[in-house]
Scaffold this motif. Structure first.
Motif, short mmCIF file in Angstrom:
data_model
loop_
_atom_site.label_atom_id
_atom_site.label_comp_id
_atom_site.label_asym_id
_atom_site.label_seq_id
_atom_site.Cartn_x
_atom_site.Cartn_y
_atom_site.Cartn_z
N MET A 1 32.11 52.55 46.94
CA MET A 1 32.40 51.92 45.68
C MET A 1 33.00 50.55 45.96
SD MET A 1 34.74 53.29 42.49
CE MET A 1 33.84 54.80 42.44
N GLY A 2 32.48 49.51 45.34
CA GLY A 2 33.00 48.16 45.53
C GLY A 2 34.04 47.84 44.46
N HIS A 3 35.06 47.10 44.85
CA HIS A 3 36.06 46.70 43.87
C HIS A 3 36.81 45.46 44.35
CE1 HIS A 3 38.35 49.08 46.71
NE2 HIS A 3 39.40 48.40 46.34
N PHE A 4 37.31 44.69 43.39
CA PHE A 4 38.16 43.56 43.68
C PHE A 4 38.87 43.15 42.40
CE2 PHE A 4 34.42 41.47 42.13
CZ PHE A 4 34.84 40.27 41.59
N ILE A 5 39.84 42.26 42.54
CA ILE A 5 40.56 41.73 41.39
C ILE A 5 40.00 40.35 41.08
CG2 ILE A 5 42.82 41.03 40.50
CD1 ILE A 5 42.54 44.05 41.02
N TYR A 6 39.68 40.13 39.82
CA TYR A 6 39.11 38.86 39.38
C TYR A 6 40.07 38.19 38.43
CZ TYR A 6 36.00 35.57 37.04
OH TYR A 6 35.43 34.44 36.54
N GLN A 7 40.30 36.88 38.61
CA GLN A 7 41.12 36.13 37.67
C GLN A 7 40.20 35.46 36.68
OE1 GLN A 7 43.79 33.18 39.30
NE2 GLN A 7 45.01 33.20 37.44
N VAL A 8 40.41 35.78 35.41
CA VAL A 8 39.58 35.25 34.33
C VAL A 8 39.70 33.73 34.28
CG1 VAL A 8 39.21 35.26 31.83
CG2 VAL A 8 39.81 37.39 33.01
N GLN A 9 38.56 33.07 34.15
CA GLN A 9 38.50 31.62 34.05
C GLN A 9 38.23 31.23 32.60
OE1 GLN A 9 39.02 29.78 37.00
NE2 GLN A 9 39.50 31.88 37.64
N SER A 10 38.59 30.02 32.24
CA SER A 10 38.33 29.51 30.90
C SER A 10 36.83 29.64 30.59
CB SER A 10 38.76 28.06 30.81
OG SER A 10 38.50 27.54 29.53
N GLY A 11 36.50 30.19 29.46
CA GLY A 11 35.10 30.35 29.06
C GLY A 11 34.49 31.69 29.42
N ALA B 1 42.15 33.19 29.94
CA ALA B 1 42.18 32.53 31.25
C ALA B 1 43.50 32.86 31.94
CB ALA B 1 42.03 31.02 31.08
N GLY B 2 43.40 33.21 33.21
CA GLY B 2 44.57 33.56 34.00
C GLY B 2 44.81 35.05 34.09
N GLN B 3 44.19 35.82 33.20
CA GLN B 3 44.32 37.28 33.21
C GLN B 3 43.62 37.84 34.45
OE1 GLN B 3 42.49 39.05 29.78
NE2 GLN B 3 43.28 41.08 30.20
N PHE B 4 44.17 38.89 35.03
CA PHE B 4 43.54 39.54 36.17
C PHE B 4 42.85 40.82 35.71
CE2 PHE B 4 46.76 36.92 38.14
CZ PHE B 4 46.06 36.36 39.20
#
Length: 65
Positions: free
Chosen positions: A1-11, A42-45
């Motif tokens: 299973m693949g996983h990672f944390i992504y930080q939301v970007q504007s848009g 934006a900025g949310q993980f």
């Protein structure tokens, strides 16, 4: 299973992220405790998890590419 944390970007939208990383929208929302799929900022993980071990985009993000 693949996983990672992504930080939301504007848009970014949750549905666009779900498509990009091949994760069902409802799974993405539920795994991040989101009641409203239209409310990310934006900025949310976000935790991105894919049951598809061959998900190349998530593997590349985990490897820093």
């Amino acid at each position: 299973m693949g996983h990672f944390i992504y930080q939301v970007q504007s848009g970014d939208t949750l549905s666009e992220l779900a498509r990009r990383y091949r994760v069902p929208l409802n799974v993405l929302a539920e795994s991040n405790g989101l009641g409203d799929v239209h409310r990310i900022w934006a900025g949310q993980f976000l935790a991105l998890v894919s049951k598809d071990p061959e998900n190349k985009k998530i593997q590349a993000m985990r490897n820093g590419y």
